[in-house]
Design an enzyme around this catalytic site. Structure first.
Site, PDB file in Angstrom:
ATOM      1  N   ASP A 102       1.354  -2.172   5.841  1.00 44.51           N
ATOM      2  CA  ASP A 102       1.807  -2.862   7.056  1.00 44.51           C
ATOM      3  C   ASP A 102       3.327  -2.920   7.092  1.00 44.51           C
ATOM      4  OD1 ASP A 102      -0.876  -3.502   7.344  1.00 44.51           O
ATOM      5  OD2 ASP A 102      -0.616  -5.500   6.476  1.00 44.51           O
TER       6      ASP A 102
HETATM    7  N1  URA Z   1      -3.661  -4.816   2.803  1.00 43.14           N
HETATM    8  C1  URA Z   1      -2.950  -5.416   3.767  1.00 43.14           C
HETATM    9  O1  URA Z   1      -3.360  -6.439   4.297  1.00 43.14           O
HETATM   10  N2  URA Z   1      -1.773  -4.887   4.109  1.00 43.14           N
HETATM   11  C2  URA Z   1      -1.255  -3.792   3.549  1.00 43.14           C
HETATM   12  O2  URA Z   1      -0.170  -3.360   3.908  1.00 43.14           O
HETATM   13  C3  URA Z   1      -2.010  -3.161   2.538  1.00 43.14           C
HETATM   14  C4  URA Z   1      -3.218  -3.697   2.184  1.00 43.14           C
END
Ligand code: URA
Length: 237
Positions: A102
């Site tokens: 993310d």
């Molecule tokens: N899980 C998440 O919630 N975000 C990420 O970036 C990777 C795994």
């Protein structure tokens, strides 16, 4: 494949642009001899303006993704491709992120143009552990590790329960979570499912590969030794 096309596919320009580079004598061999478009030369021996050619297709790299960057090619904000040479965005086959982190997650991101390798890394059946460190908004309750390990946790809008995941409690608000799959926002959704909220999230490790000394925004190509390490994580301490 013809030399002009091979070089164009690495993102150095259109075939016309690359033909122009040849005409200008900017493509040489390692000894500085000017090459011609119909020459038969090994990749490692080709120089453009004296610099070695970018890696051929089949490349794998790791990037320390900083916060604030998205794993997209089209987002109008900062994207992980901004951290690599501009040419890499024009490569064929495309250079893709191996799964996604993310915008608000930092850490180890792999990128490759090898579809079979990408699939092997992300497929749950490969059992390649992806390790996350989370800072939480609320104290852990104490039952999370058992629930995450159970293989029965069902996230909203999902059809299959999550594969068992291992949670190591570092302190009341810090935990290390190891997953073998990578569903959408998985870590954040897992903690939301137990009434918590992830404040910061970082991925320090995939399989046997860690970030080592790579600072945020830095990247490096991975060689055969790195690939072997990736798929052969050290046994748990
Ligand atoms: N899980 C998440 O919630 N975000 C990420 O970036 C990777 C795994």
């Amino acid at each position: 494949m013809k030399l002009v096309k091979r070089i164009a596919n690495l993102g150095y320009g259109s075939r016309k642009d690359v033909a122009h580079l040849f005409r200008e004598g900017r493509v040489t061999d390692a000894a500085g001899e000017v090459l011609y478009a119909d020459d038969d030369v090994a990749h490692a021996d080709i120089r453009i303006d004296g610099d070695p050619l970018d890696p051929a297709s089949g490349l794998l790299l790791m990037l320390h993704k900083p916060l604030g960057y998205t794993c997209s090619t089209s987002d109008p904000g900062r994207i992980v491709y901004d951290l690599l040479p501009t040419r890499f965005r024009r490569r064929k086959p495309l250079l893709s992120t191996v799964g996604r982190l993310d915008r608000d997650t930092s850490g180890l991101l792999l990128m490759t143009d090898d579809g079979a390798l990408l699939h092997r890394i992300i497929a749950p059946k490969t059992h390649l552990p992806k390790v996350y460190e989370a800072t939480l908004a609320r104290d852990l309750r104490g039952d999370e590790a058992a629930l995450f390990a159970s293989g029965t946790l069902m996230l909203e809008a999902e059809r299959e329960p999550l594969a068992p995941a291992s949670l190591e409690v570092l302190d009341a608000r810090h935990a290390r979570l190891t997953l073998i799959e990578g569903r959408y926002h998985q870590v954040r959704r897992m903690f939301a499912a137990v009434g918590n909220h992830v404040e910061t999230l970082h991925r320090p490790r995939i399989g046997g590969l860690g970030l080592d000394t790579l600072g945020p925004g830095e990247w490096r190509l991975l060689d055969d030794n790195d690939r072997a390490r990736l798929f052969a994580p050290p046994p748990p301490a």
